[in-house]
Design a protein around this motif. Structure first.
Motif, PDB file in Angstrom:
ATOM      1  N   PHE A 160       0.457  -0.986  -0.140  1.00  0.00           N
ATOM      2  CA  PHE A 160      -0.080  -0.532   0.004  1.00  0.00           C
ATOM      3  C   PHE A 160       0.848   1.298   0.345  1.00  0.00           C
ATOM      4  N   LEU A 161       2.222   0.992   0.578  1.00  0.00           N
ATOM      5  CA  LEU A 161       3.066   2.432   0.635  1.00  0.00           C
ATOM      6  C   LEU A 161       3.425   2.819  -0.482  1.00  0.00           C
ATOM      7  N   ILE A 162       3.732   1.880  -1.418  1.00  0.00           N
ATOM      8  CA  ILE A 162       4.510   2.421  -2.592  1.00  0.00           C
ATOM      9  C   ILE A 162       3.141   2.785  -4.053  1.00  0.00           C
ATOM     10  N   ALA A 164       0.062   4.008  -3.351  1.00  0.00           N
ATOM     11  CA  ALA A 164      -0.581   5.044  -2.822  1.00  0.00           C
ATOM     12  C   ALA A 164       0.040   6.174  -3.685  1.00  0.00           C
ATOM     13  N   MET A 165       0.901   6.360  -4.696  1.00  0.00           N
ATOM     14  CA  MET A 165       1.243   6.859  -5.210  1.00  0.00           C
ATOM     15  C   MET A 165       0.828   7.275  -6.882  1.00  0.00           C
TER      16      MET A 165
ATOM     17  N   PRO B  67      -0.778  15.375  -4.169  1.00  0.00           N
ATOM     18  CA  PRO B  67      -0.119  14.100  -3.289  1.00  0.00           C
ATOM     19  C   PRO B  67       0.482  14.705  -2.217  1.00  0.00           C
ATOM     20  N   VAL B  71       0.193  12.326   1.389  1.00  0.00           N
ATOM     21  CA  VAL B  71       1.264  10.893   2.492  1.00  0.00           C
ATOM     22  C   VAL B  71       1.883  11.646   3.072  1.00  0.00           C
ATOM     23  N   TYR B  97       8.459  10.825   1.626  1.00  0.00           N
ATOM     24  CA  TYR B  97       7.352  10.341   0.517  1.00  0.00           C
ATOM     25  C   TYR B  97       6.982  11.198   0.360  1.00  0.00           C
ATOM     26  N   ALA B 100       8.628  11.525  -3.948  1.00  0.00           N
ATOM     27  CA  ALA B 100       8.403  10.034  -4.481  1.00  0.00           C
ATOM     28  C   ALA B 100       6.507  10.447  -5.323  1.00  0.00           C
ATOM     29  N   ALA B 101       6.073  11.250  -3.771  1.00  0.00           N
ATOM     30  CA  ALA B 101       4.415  11.372  -4.805  1.00  0.00           C
ATOM     31  C   ALA B 101       3.701  12.038  -5.524  1.00  0.00           C
TER      32      ALA B 101
END
Ligand code: SF4
Ligand code: SF4
Ligand code: SF4
Lengths: 313, 190
Positions: A160-162, A164-165, B67, B71, B97, B100-101
């Motif tokens: 899920f952590l990765i 979610a992007m 985003p 996150v 995070y 990356a997002a």
């Protein structure tokens, strides 16, 4: 620098590197190992003895999650401020939810390990922990159930952590948590086998070990199915998502996938099942095959993380 | 939120001179190796003699549905009362995070503060003093127009209501607040 607008280094889409891949691997391994340990205990008839598999899981699971968390903390740009993440929560962030899960999972996992290893502790000069283990004993059932649920959460959370992007089409898919959970199970089974054979000198014909072996084929088949689903989803989505499929044919991550994930991780363990039973059940072969599975899962984490981040929508 | 600060980059007027990036760097003290703003000159496109370039402003898009804010585990990335997406550097642990997002890849880790960083329309400095962002002030061709789009009398509101504009990666649902006026071949008409 040969353009007018400046250095492009900060615009590299690959933000998270191998340290995070190792963390994702360790968290999956920890969860998978304890899930298999507890699952086999529930499934076995004789619950009075601790099986070598469960004892191995009781060591591997807390050690793996601790190493994983150490990777995570030292990958922060401000590692000594990691406590900020423990006192501030943003519940829309998957990472925050993961921190909460890990905050419960880690100590409960250690408590459970003490219970399982209570007879081993004196041998490791940890005898002073025995009274604590006995005090926890009455709550074993509850601890076991809670830990099992949390382990499913931790195993899936890494996916899920990765996922979610939404910037990365290969990561932003619903199958990723499932893929990471099952590949964590296969890593956990492999590590448990090595632990049981090496640390607890189990016979390679041990009944629990045999049962765990029975799980390997279905786990591996579901892993393959989820991978196939992931690639199908990308293909049918089209656009940037379909372009990400190029990671299967070009560049270093294609080699990591075909050699590491498919060759070492799937083909060798599957082919080993065709070996005559006597060879297949020797300690050396079992350890070698388990090491291949672990390598395959580690390669899968690297492939997904790097190839996933390289293609941006 | 009563205000909706937006920026319009008129790619017709832009000449890729980088004055905006330099002004940004000096206003915000951005360290050498990183940037909050770049104007990339892409191209040439088309066949000679009708070649043209594209001037692509690369900076935080001030997403309405950001985003990076969703996150961030600590809430260091947040939406202020003015609707602007900003960063509380002392709450940031540097998990990256958000970097990356961000679909626009405009967030970076500041090598000096070790916290995430990006354009915030000069919120704490120039906007706080009632001035325009540094890049807008310095642009020699008036290619940048900034203001509150909720105020129908503002220049930006009139501009985005009358000109054809586009935003980047709208399919991701981020609702960026940087609008772009695409290049019209054959010179500026306005
Ligand atoms: S200062 Fe104005 S003309 Fe120059 S690059 Fe920036 S936006 Fe374009
Ligand atoms: S452009 Fe990136 S950094 Fe800026 S608000 Fe959107 S997601 Fe956040
Ligand atoms: S790097 Fe800082 S601002 Fe970005 S998500 Fe992590 S804590 Fe939040």
């Amino acid at each position: 620098m040969n353009n007018t607008w400046g250095d492009m280094a900060q615009y590299d889409p690959v933000t998270w590197n191998w340290i995070i891949a190792v963390y994702l691997f360790m968290a999956g391994l920890s969860a998978g190992s304890i899930l298999i340990g507890i699952g086999l205990r529930w499934y076995s008839k004789d619950k009075s003895v601790e099986s070598a598999i469960l004892k191995a899981a009781a060591i591997i699971s807390p050690v793996a999650i601790s190493l994983g968390l150490a990777c995570l903390v030292f990958d922060l740009t401000k590692p000594f401020h990691f406590w900020l993440i423990l006192i501030n929560y943003n519940l829309s962030s998957v990472m925050s939810i993961g921190v909460l899960a890990l905050l419960a999972y880690s100590p409960i996992g250690i408590a459970y390990s003490l219970i399982v290893l209570r007879d081993e502790l004196p041998k490791w000069k940890l005898g002073f922990l025995v009274p604590l283990a006995h005090a926890l004993q009455p709550f074993r059932k509850a601890i076991e159930v809670v830990l099992f649920v949390l382990a499913i959460g931790v195993g899936a959370y890494t996916g899920f952590l990765i996922s979610a992007m939404n910037a990365y089409p290969m990561l932003n898919t619903a199958v990723l948590p499932a893929l990471f959970l099952v590949s964590g199970l296969s890593a956990g089974a492999a590590a448990n086998a090595i632990g049981a054979l090496v640390m607890f000198n189990t016979s390679s014909h041990d009944a629990t070990l045999g049962k765990m072996h029975g799980l390997e084929l279905p786990v591996m088949l579901s892993e393959m199915m989820f991978l196939f689903m992931l690639f199908c989803a990308l293909y049918f989505k089209g656009g940037a998502a379909a372009a990400a499929l190029a990671s299967l044919t070009i560049g270093v991550w294609a080699s990591v996938f075909w050699i590491g994930v498919v060759g070492i991780g799937f083909a060798i363990p599957l082919l080993s099942m065709l070996m005559p039973a006597q060879t297949r059940h020797t300690k050396g072969v079992m350890i070698a095959v388990a090491c291949c599975s672990l390598t395959g899962v580690l390669a899968l984490r690297h492939f997904v993380l790097y190839a996933g981040q390289s293609y941006i929508s | 939120m009563s205000k909706r600060y937006v920026m319009v980059h008129d790619e017709n007027r832009c000449i890729g001179c980088q004055a905006c990036s330099v002004a940004c760097r000096s206003e915000n003290g951005t360290p050498e190796s990183v940037s909050r703003l770049q104007v990339r000159v892409e191209g040439p496109f088309g066949d000679a003699p009708h070649l043209h370039f594209k001037y692509n402003r690369v900076s935080c898009q001030q997403c309405e549905n950001a985003p990076c804010v969703t996150v961030c585990p600590t809430g260091a990335a947040y939406v202020g009362d003015d609707g602007l997406v900003s960063i509380k550097a002392d709450k940031c642990v540097g998990c990256m995070y958000c970097v990356a997002a961000c679909p626009y890849k405009v967030r970076f880790m500041n090598p000096e503060t070790k916290a995430a960083d990006k354009c915030n329309f000069c919120k704490d400095t120039r906007l706080a003093r009632g001035e325009l962002p540094a890049c807008v002030t310095v642009c020699p061709t008036d290619a940048l127009i900034f203001g509150d789009a909720n105020d129908p009398q503002s220049d930006v509101a009139k501009l985005i209501n009358t000109k054809a504009t586009y935003q980047e990666k709208t399919h991701l649902g981020t609702q960026p607040r940087v609008y772009r006026i695409p290049t019209k071949r054959g010179g500026i008409q306005s």
